[in-house]
Design an enzyme around this catalytic site. Sequence first.
Site, PDB file in Angstrom:
ATOM      1  N   ARG A  28      -2.343  40.090  -9.547  1.00  0.00           N
ATOM      2  CA  ARG A  28      -2.411  40.488  -8.136  1.00  0.00           C
ATOM      3  C   ARG A  28      -1.039  40.568  -7.481  1.00  0.00           C
ATOM      4  NH1 ARG A  28      -5.637  35.676  -5.911  1.00  0.00           N
ATOM      5  NH2 ARG A  28      -4.189  34.712  -7.388  1.00  0.00           N
ATOM      6  N   HIS A  66      31.255  34.780   9.187  1.00  0.00           N
ATOM      7  CA  HIS A  66      31.001  34.197  10.497  1.00  0.00           C
ATOM      8  C   HIS A  66      30.874  32.675  10.454  1.00  0.00           C
ATOM      9  CE1 HIS A  66      28.703  38.215  11.136  1.00  0.00           C
ATOM     10  NE2 HIS A  66      29.972  38.372  11.440  1.00  0.00           N
ATOM     11  N   TYR A 135      17.084  33.985   7.447  1.00  0.00           N
ATOM     12  CA  TYR A 135      17.673  32.656   7.324  1.00  0.00           C
ATOM     13  C   TYR A 135      17.228  31.742   8.452  1.00  0.00           C
ATOM     14  CZ  TYR A 135      21.281  34.802  10.367  1.00  0.00           C
ATOM     15  OH  TYR A 135      21.950  35.482  11.365  1.00  0.00           O
TER      16      TYR A 135
END
Length: 197
Positions: A28, A66, A135
Amino acid sequence: MGQITVEKNAGGIEGLCVITPTVHGDARGYFMETYNQKDMEEAGLTMTFVQDNQSCSTKGVLRGLHFQKQFPQGKLVRVMRGKVFDVAVDLREGSRTYRKWFGIELSEENKKQFYIPEGFAHGFLVLSDIAEFCYKCTDFYHPGDEGGLAWNDPEIGVKWPGVIGEYNGKASTEGYEMEDGTKLVMSEKDQQWSTLM
């Protein structure tokens, strides 16, 4: 219980963790737990997450590097669709691995997650035609508190896979491209970050 395995101190950098979930698959499709607080705590990961983020990007998009200055965020990152090269740079002054980086391929196939604690710069490069990236964060985003590091800082020396070009003294993508000719795409802001010097 026991639905994850955790590689601690990935790349020899204290605090970085690569987390591999147990995937239950059959004809599946598959099922997996993407987060289980009890399993994380059993693995010694006791952080609290307060915000979930998600982005979608095309091939050649580079986001980063960042960090938050006064309100640092730990991040648990993964890819739902596609493939990225994800990077963390240790910016913790006094750390024995200060300025060291570690990168890992995250994809919908390998289903790995990467935990980057507070005190790191973070970014990723999209390697597939499209990538959905999500995240969890340990602190909220605080406008005006964002800092950054040049993605191509020669002193850090991140080896972005498939990227060719030579450093021209700027964080811009000028003079860089991917080996297949794909242009790197970055925000104007990310092209203004400076090196650590």
